[in-house]
Write a protein that holds these residues in place. Structure first.
Motif, short mmCIF file in Angstrom:
data_model
loop_
_atom_site.label_atom_id
_atom_site.label_comp_id
_atom_site.label_asym_id
_atom_site.label_seq_id
_atom_site.Cartn_x
_atom_site.Cartn_y
_atom_site.Cartn_z
N LEU A 56 -6.11 -3.08 -1.15
CA LEU A 56 -5.49 -3.58 0.07
C LEU A 56 -6.17 -4.87 0.55
CD1 LEU A 56 -4.88 -0.20 1.92
CD2 LEU A 56 -3.14 -1.75 1.02
N THR A 95 0.15 0.95 0.77
CA THR A 95 0.03 0.87 -0.69
C THR A 95 1.37 1.03 -1.38
OG1 THR A 95 -0.45 3.23 -0.90
CG2 THR A 95 -2.34 1.73 -0.70
N GLU A 122 -8.01 3.13 -2.28
CA GLU A 122 -7.28 1.88 -2.51
C GLU A 122 -7.66 0.78 -1.52
OE1 GLU A 122 -5.78 1.42 -5.07
OE2 GLU A 122 -4.98 3.33 -5.82
N LYS A 169 1.51 2.84 -6.72
CA LYS A 169 0.89 1.80 -5.91
C LYS A 169 1.63 0.49 -6.16
CE LYS A 169 -2.95 -0.10 -7.37
NZ LYS A 169 -4.35 -0.29 -7.75
N SER A 186 -3.13 3.31 5.50
CA SER A 186 -2.92 4.04 4.25
C SER A 186 -3.80 5.27 4.23
CB SER A 186 -3.24 3.16 3.04
OG SER A 186 -3.18 3.91 1.85
N SER A 242 2.92 -2.80 0.49
CA SER A 242 2.12 -3.78 -0.28
C SER A 242 2.72 -5.18 -0.18
CB SER A 242 2.07 -3.37 -1.76
OG SER A 242 1.30 -2.22 -1.95
#
Length: 330
Positions: free
Chosen positions: A190, A159, A186, A322, A181, A164
């Motif tokens: 993802l 993240t 999240e 993030k 992660s 990312s």
């Protein structure tokens, strides 16, 4: 003389203070090219530049920001002229040379990358050093034999900025991506940016301390390292590679030679700071084309102002950001 705003870090009695100040060209370090900065971004190193013992800044007062994108306003370098759109990531920017958290910057021409066709200035900073590092990691993995047919690719710290970016780029290139992660909330994010499988770092353990584990991944993009790295090395397929670019998990690890001598695993060090210009230009061309993350501005990037930076820098050090964070200066 015209003034402009910049985020300035100063240090007194082993404490740092951040403030928005009015500077002039006389306050800037020497350089060949003066740039009106439109965007910068937030990287882990930028967070370190704002704290007393971050190990990034040597001399104060200082303007952080290891990335910038903007338009040339004046140039003594014949390669660049007024109006050119340009990018800088790496070198001494934001480390030993005033960086991108300023509405105007003066830099050496040798650091500049012309904005490639296919990218806007804002998109370039949504990529920034973190995205460039991810792309360089993938590039090096492919140089060492990685193809989508070889199997899934693990991305640690998925993240974060490098993570990312790597998940999205690998997915666009046709790879199956396993995202690691610790942020359970999240998973939708993802999957949205391209992860096929999601695991937690707790799955990267080796309680019996075996020198080799089941071969799970063809390669790994690893900005985390630390105690997870030996487990990853022991889990890479025969002939695969691990590209290490960061140390958010720690700067030490203990492993055996068995992954290297019995499975031919490669450990690749990724340095985006002094990456040769020939390679740098080639990577940015890929980032403007086949590697450009899908939904770059919509899903991966957030936008903040200069005034919001002090709080944002705290958050990146605490692992609370993030994706990528763009700093808007114009």
């Amino acid at each position: 003389m015209e003034s402009f705003k910049a985020l300035v870090v100063d240090k007194l009695n082993n404490e740092t203070k951040l403030s928005i100040q009015d500077l002039t060209l006389n306050d800037l370090p020497d350089g060949d090219v003066v740039i009106n900065v439109h965007y910068s971004s937030v990287n882990y190193k930028d967070g370190l530049a704002t704290v007393p013992n971050g190990g990034v800044v040597r001399n104060y007062p200082f303007v952080p920001g290891i990335d910038l994108a903007g338009i040339v306003r004046d140039s003594q370098d014949p390669r660049y002229k007024r109006g050119d759109e340009v990018i800088i990531t790496g070198y001494d920017l934001g480390v030993n040379h005033f960086g991108g958290y300023s509405e105007v910057a003066r830099v050496p021409g040798d650091w500049i990358v012309p904005l490639p066709n296919g990218l806007t200035l804002k998109e370039a900073m949504a990529i920034g050093t973190a995205g460039f590092t991810a792309a360089l990691s993938i590039h090096r993995l492919e140089e060492n034999g990685l193809t989508s047919e070889k199997g899934p690719v693990l991305v640690t710290g998925a993240t974060g900025g490098v993570g990312s970016s790597a998940v999205s780029m690998l997915s666009k290139l046709g790879y199956k991506v396993t995202a690691s992660s610790r942020k359970a909330n999240e998973q939708d994010y993802l999957r949205q940016i391209g992860a096929s499988e999601i695991i937690t770092p707790e799955e990267l353990t080796n309680p019996k301390n075996r020198p080799l584990l089941k071969q799970r991944w063809a390669a790994c993009v690893d900005p985390v390292a630390g105690s997870y790295l030996p487990v990853i090395l022991a889990s890479i397929q025969y002939g695969g590679s691990v590209a290490v670019s960061g140390l958010t998990g720690g700067n030490n690890f203990t492993s055996t030679v068995f992954p290297f001598i019995l499975r031919g695993v490669n450990l690749l060090g990724i340095d985006s700071v002094f990456c040769p210009m020939e390679t740098r230009l080639a990577i940015w061309e890929r980032l403007a084309g086949e590697m450009k993350p899908k939904q770059l501005l919509e899903s991966i990037a957030n936008e903040v102002t200069l005034e919001q930076l002090p709080e944002v820098c705290k958050k990146i050090l605490n692992g609370e950001l993030k994706g990528r964070t763009i700093v808007t200066l114009k």
